[in-house]
Design a protein around this motif. Structure first.
Motif, PDB file in Angstrom:
ATOM      1  N   LYS A  13       0.837  -1.201   0.000  1.00 42.76           N
ATOM      2  CA  LYS A  13       0.000   0.000   0.000  1.00 42.76           C
ATOM      3  C   LYS A  13       0.876   1.257   0.000  1.00 42.76           C
ATOM      4  CE  LYS A  13      -3.110   2.714   2.880  1.00 42.76           C
ATOM      5  NZ  LYS A  13      -3.983   2.816   4.057  1.00 42.76           N
ATOM      6  N   TYR A  14       0.543   2.179  -0.913  1.00 37.41           N
ATOM      7  CA  TYR A  14       1.247   3.467  -0.995  1.00 37.41           C
ATOM      8  C   TYR A  14       0.259   4.599  -0.738  1.00 37.41           C
ATOM      9  CZ  TYR A  14       5.345   1.815  -3.785  1.00 37.41           C
ATOM     10  OH  TYR A  14       6.486   1.203  -4.252  1.00 37.41           O
ATOM     11  N   ILE A  15       0.798   5.716  -0.244  1.00 37.55           N
ATOM     12  CA  ILE A  15       0.021   6.959  -0.274  1.00 37.55           C
ATOM     13  C   ILE A  15       0.846   8.024  -0.988  1.00 37.55           C
ATOM     14  CG2 ILE A  15      -1.435   6.645   1.775  1.00 37.55           C
ATOM     15  CD1 ILE A  15       0.729   8.287   3.311  1.00 37.55           C
ATOM     16  N   ILE A  16       0.162   8.965  -1.607  1.00 39.02           N
ATOM     17  CA  ILE A  16       0.848  10.114  -2.216  1.00 39.02           C
ATOM     18  C   ILE A  16       0.352  11.370  -1.506  1.00 39.02           C
ATOM     19  CG2 ILE A  16       1.460  11.288  -4.351  1.00 39.02           C
ATOM     20  CD1 ILE A  16       0.521   8.949  -5.925  1.00 39.02           C
ATOM     21  N   ILE A  17       1.294  12.140  -0.959  1.00 37.48           N
ATOM     22  CA  ILE A  17       0.907  13.313  -0.190  1.00 37.48           C
ATOM     23  C   ILE A  17       1.699  14.547  -0.651  1.00 37.48           C
ATOM     24  CG2 ILE A  17       0.215  12.003   1.870  1.00 37.48           C
ATOM     25  CD1 ILE A  17       2.949  12.598   3.092  1.00 37.48           C
ATOM     26  N   GLY A  18       1.218  15.705  -0.244  1.00 45.10           N
ATOM     27  CA  GLY A  18       1.878  16.960  -0.615  1.00 45.10           C
ATOM     28  C   GLY A  18       0.835  18.017  -0.943  1.00 45.10           C
ATOM     29  N   ASP A  19       1.279  19.249  -1.079  1.00 51.47           N
ATOM     30  CA  ASP A  19       0.370  20.374  -1.332  1.00 51.47           C
ATOM     31  C   ASP A  19      -0.475  20.170  -2.586  1.00 51.47           C
ATOM     32  OD1 ASP A  19       1.348  21.662   0.866  1.00 51.47           O
ATOM     33  OD2 ASP A  19       2.015  23.457  -0.206  1.00 51.47           O
ATOM     34  N   MET A  20      -1.543  20.915  -2.635  1.00 52.63           N
ATOM     35  CA  MET A  20      -2.410  20.898  -3.807  1.00 52.63           C
ATOM     36  C   MET A  20      -1.643  21.438  -5.028  1.00 52.63           C
ATOM     37  SD  MET A  20      -6.057  22.746  -3.888  1.00 52.63           S
ATOM     38  CE  MET A  20      -5.816  24.298  -4.701  1.00 52.63           C
ATOM     39  N   GLY A  21      -1.817  20.782  -6.161  1.00 52.83           N
ATOM     40  CA  GLY A  21      -1.267  21.305  -7.404  1.00 52.83           C
ATOM     41  C   GLY A  21       0.181  20.939  -7.698  1.00 52.83           C
ATOM     42  N   VAL A  22       0.796  20.126  -6.846  1.00 54.36           N
ATOM     43  CA  VAL A  22       2.205  19.772  -7.093  1.00 54.36           C
ATOM     44  C   VAL A  22       2.334  18.668  -8.150  1.00 54.36           C
ATOM     45  CG1 VAL A  22       2.982  20.468  -4.795  1.00 54.36           C
ATOM     46  CG2 VAL A  22       2.295  18.090  -5.188  1.00 54.36           C
ATOM     47  N   GLY A  23       1.222  18.009  -8.450  1.00 53.46           N
ATOM     48  CA  GLY A  23       1.246  16.986  -9.502  1.00 53.46           C
ATOM     49  C   GLY A  23       1.095  15.556  -9.008  1.00 53.46           C
ATOM     50  N   LYS A  24       0.496  15.393  -7.836  1.00 54.22           N
ATOM     51  CA  LYS A  24       0.334  14.046  -7.274  1.00 54.22           C
ATOM     52  C   LYS A  24      -0.522  13.166  -8.183  1.00 54.22           C
ATOM     53  CE  LYS A  24      -1.476  15.722  -3.481  1.00 54.22           C
ATOM     54  NZ  LYS A  24      -1.310  17.151  -3.796  1.00 54.22           N
ATOM     55  N   SER A  25      -1.668  13.698  -8.590  1.00 54.43           N
ATOM     56  CA  SER A  25      -2.566  12.887  -9.419  1.00 54.43           C
ATOM     57  C   SER A  25      -1.938  12.599 -10.778  1.00 54.43           C
ATOM     58  CB  SER A  25      -3.908  13.597  -9.593  1.00 54.43           C
ATOM     59  OG  SER A  25      -4.511  13.799  -8.336  1.00 54.43           O
ATOM     60  N   CYS A  26      -1.219  13.575 -11.316  1.00 53.86           N
ATOM     61  CA  CYS A  26      -0.560  13.370 -12.605  1.00 53.86           C
ATOM     62  C   CYS A  26       0.539  12.317 -12.500  1.00 53.86           C
ATOM     63  CB  CYS A  26       0.025  14.683 -13.118  1.00 53.86           C
ATOM     64  SG  CYS A  26      -1.244  15.836 -13.675  1.00 53.86           S
ATOM     65  N   LEU A  27       1.254  12.301 -11.398  1.00 49.86           N
ATOM     66  CA  LEU A  27       2.280  11.271 -11.201  1.00 49.86           C
ATOM     67  C   LEU A  27       1.631   9.890 -11.161  1.00 49.86           C
ATOM     68  CD1 LEU A  27       4.471  13.063  -8.503  1.00 49.86           C
ATOM     69  CD2 LEU A  27       5.288  12.314 -10.755  1.00 49.86           C
ATOM     70  N   LYS A  59       6.267 -10.685  -8.333  1.00 52.55           N
ATOM     71  CA  LYS A  59       5.228  -9.773  -8.801  1.00 52.55           C
ATOM     72  C   LYS A  59       4.586  -9.094  -7.583  1.00 52.55           C
ATOM     73  CE  LYS A  59       4.400 -10.476 -13.430  1.00 52.55           C
ATOM     74  NZ  LYS A  59       5.096 -11.687 -13.754  1.00 52.55           N
ATOM     75  N   ILE A  60       4.520  -7.794  -7.656  1.00 49.31           N
ATOM     76  CA  ILE A  60       3.972  -7.030  -6.533  1.00 49.31           C
ATOM     77  C   ILE A  60       2.863  -6.114  -7.032  1.00 49.31           C
ATOM     78  CG2 ILE A  60       4.475  -5.256  -4.788  1.00 49.31           C
ATOM     79  CD1 ILE A  60       7.393  -6.360  -4.832  1.00 49.31           C
ATOM     80  N   LYS A  61       1.740  -6.181  -6.353  1.00 45.09           N
ATOM     81  CA  LYS A  61       0.643  -5.277  -6.718  1.00 45.09           C
ATOM     82  C   LYS A  61       0.718  -4.035  -5.842  1.00 45.09           C
ATOM     83  CE  LYS A  61      -4.336  -5.061  -7.251  1.00 45.09           C
ATOM     84  NZ  LYS A  61      -5.571  -5.843  -7.350  1.00 45.09           N
ATOM     85  N   LEU A  62       0.821  -2.885  -6.499  1.00 49.99           N
ATOM     86  CA  LEU A  62       0.815  -1.639  -5.743  1.00 49.99           C
ATOM     87  C   LEU A  62      -0.611  -1.103  -5.668  1.00 49.99           C
ATOM     88  CD1 LEU A  62       3.951   0.228  -7.170  1.00 49.99           C
ATOM     89  CD2 LEU A  62       3.805  -1.323  -5.213  1.00 49.99           C
ATOM     90  N   GLN A  63      -1.051  -0.805  -4.458  1.00 50.39           N
ATOM     91  CA  GLN A  63      -2.359  -0.162  -4.265  1.00 50.39           C
ATOM     92  C   GLN A  63      -2.078   1.247  -3.786  1.00 50.39           C
ATOM     93  OE1 GLN A  63      -4.446  -2.674  -1.472  1.00 50.39           O
ATOM     94  NE2 GLN A  63      -5.280  -3.895  -3.140  1.00 50.39           N
ATOM     95  N   ILE A  64      -2.384   2.198  -4.644  1.00 55.08           N
ATOM     96  CA  ILE A  64      -1.912   3.561  -4.387  1.00 55.08           C
ATOM     97  C   ILE A  64      -3.072   4.503  -4.094  1.00 55.08           C
ATOM     98  CG2 ILE A  64      -0.499   5.437  -5.310  1.00 55.08           C
ATOM     99  CD1 ILE A  64       0.352   3.131  -7.476  1.00 55.08           C
ATOM    100  N   TRP A  65      -3.010   5.140  -2.935  1.00 58.33           N
ATOM    101  CA  TRP A  65      -4.020   6.141  -2.560  1.00 58.33           C
ATOM    102  C   TRP A  65      -3.435   7.525  -2.780  1.00 58.33           C
ATOM    103  CZ3 TRP A  65      -8.934   4.761  -1.427  1.00 58.33           C
ATOM    104  CH2 TRP A  65      -9.156   3.417  -1.131  1.00 58.33           C
ATOM    105  N   ASP A  66      -4.090   8.265  -3.635  1.00 59.62           N
ATOM    106  CA  ASP A  66      -3.679   9.636  -3.943  1.00 59.62           C
ATOM    107  C   ASP A  66      -4.617  10.561  -3.174  1.00 59.62           C
ATOM    108  OD1 ASP A  66      -3.026  12.071  -5.182  1.00 59.62           O
ATOM    109  OD2 ASP A  66      -4.326  11.651  -6.894  1.00 59.62           O
ATOM    110  N   THR A  67      -4.035  11.426  -2.360  1.00 60.92           N
ATOM    111  CA  THR A  67      -4.878  12.250  -1.490  1.00 60.92           C
ATOM    112  C   THR A  67      -4.964  13.681  -2.003  1.00 60.92           C
ATOM    113  OG1 THR A  67      -2.976  12.865  -0.106  1.00 60.92           O
ATOM    114  CG2 THR A  67      -4.199  10.899   0.532  1.00 60.92           C
TER     115      THR A  67
END
Ligand SMILES: Nc1nc2c(ncn2[C@@H]2O[C@H](COP(=O)(O)OP(=O)(O)O)[C@@H](O)[C@H]2O)c(=O)[nH]1
Ligand SMILES: [Mg+2]
Lengths: 215, 152
Positions: A13-27, A59-67
């Protein structure tokens, strides 16, 4: 989404964090779809993405939560930190304020994840060299001082995007191999899936029941 | 997308947000943020009654919201109604977002999922009829007039 027998042996399980607009969703989008979303609206709450990768022949499944980065979502998105094996912490190299806020994001990440959670710092939008507002060197120093992995990347060109997600997984896998990450710990963020015979349901993929609610 | 919908709130978190909400309720002033946090936690509950309560709170928030926050509330209203298996309502809320932001990929994915679910349950015919009536975004009341109420 994928059905059928397991074709992977671990879930991270991964999370992606950081300020709004830095490109988390695009990454995330670049990593899962290999495409750049030119003008995407701000994330509502949380988004989810998944991809199967290979590390050391496993083989590894990444489950990524983008906040979402907005303050009003923060209390709720915090609950997604729990049990993350990896955290991608993102700033925008063209906006100094997003870099200055890293210590607050890092505090949250440290407080809400476990000590073995691998934290990867990403300086995004490195395609915009002319607008650079944060040097590579100072960010690298910040990363070293705080024990973070670090790369500059671009969700637009794809540069270093694979590397960031994969290096995080390699580090987590290494922690499993050398025993520093206890898979039985409730919040390790890793699930081991011993290869199982055909027909095994994927439902324990999700801790909750498949249909969503028991209403 | 399914993962977002199937994600269940940690009971401790739900309790925490409930406490904060009740405290402000007693004090006589509930902030938007507190109400939203509690509503979001409720809609991720295992229990239908919690989800319904969350829907009520979100509808209240929607009435007072600006355009940006209204979009967020519509999205959670769509998810909550999906979880309550009221797919028609879920679809309406989702389409209301797409009406304003046709390329919102979260709403697009949500719409696709709802349609798949409805197709599976033989409800899609109704949805298409309902969809025509549901595009105007003028408040909950405008969204609420259902061509045929979903089974709930
Ligand atoms: N030039 C450039 N723009 C980017 C990059 N990544 C994201 N963007 C843009 O930055 C804005 C915010 O991106 P988004 O992923 O929504 O940010 P989030 O709020 O952190 O999820 C969007 O307009 C993107 O098109 C990048 O690597 N390079
Ligand atoms: Mg985003």
């Amino acid at each position: 989404m994928a059905a059928g027998p397991y074709n992977y042996s671990y879930i991270f399980k991964y999370i992606i964090i950081g300020d709004m607009g830095v490109g988390k969703s695009c990454l995330l989008h670049q990593f899962t779809e290999k495409k750049f979303m030119a003008d995407c609206p701000h994330t509502i709450g949380v988004e989810f993405g998944t991809r199967i990768i290979e590390v050391s022949g496993q083989k590894i499944k990444l489950q990524i939560w983008d906040t979402a980065g907005q303050e009003r979502f923060r209390a709720v998105t915090r609950s997604y930190y729990r049990g993350a094996a990896g955290a991608l912490m993102v700033y925008d190299i063209t906006r100094r304020s997003t870099y200055n806020h890293l210590s607050s994001w890092l505090t949250d990440a440290r407080n809400l994840t476990n000590p073995n959670t691998v934290i990867f710092l990403i300086g995004n939008k490195c395609d915009l060299e002319a607008q650079r507002d944060v040097t590579y060197e100072e960010a690298k120093q910040f990363a070293d001082e705080n024990g973070l992995l670090f790369l500059e990347a671009s969700a637009k060109t794809g540069e270093n995007v694979e590397e960031a997600f994969l290096d995080t997984a390699r580090k987590i896998y290494q922690n499993i191999q050398d025993g520093s990450l206890d898979l039985n710990a409730a919040e390790s963020g890793v699930q081991h899936k011993p290869s199982s015979p055909r027909g095994t349901q994927l439902s324990n993929d999700q801790p909750a029941n498949k249909e969503g609610c028991a209403c | 997308m399914e993962e977002v919908i199937n994600d269940i709130v940690d009971p401790e978190d739900l309790k925490k947000f409930e406490k904060k909400y009740n405290k402000e309720l007693v004090a006589g002033h509930i902030t938007t943020n507190t109400q939203f946090e509690y509503a979001w936690a409720l809609t991720r509950s295992k229990y239908g009654n919690d989800i319904k309560k969350g829907v009520g709170l979100l509808e209240e928030l929607f009435q007072q919201g600006d355009e940006q926050t209204q979009r967020d509330y519509l999205y959670y209203l769509s998810i909550a109604n999906f979880r309550l298996k009221d797919y028609e309502k879920a679809l309406k809320y989702c389409r209301a977002i797409l009406h304003v932001e046709p390329r919102n990929h979260q709403a697009m994915e949500m719409e696709k999922l709802i349609k798949e679910k409805m197709a599976k349950e033989g409800l899609l015919g109704m949805a298409i009829v309902g969809g025509v009536a549901a595009v105007a975004l003028g408040g909950i009341a405008a969204l609420g007039f259902a061509v045929s109420k979903g089974k709930s």
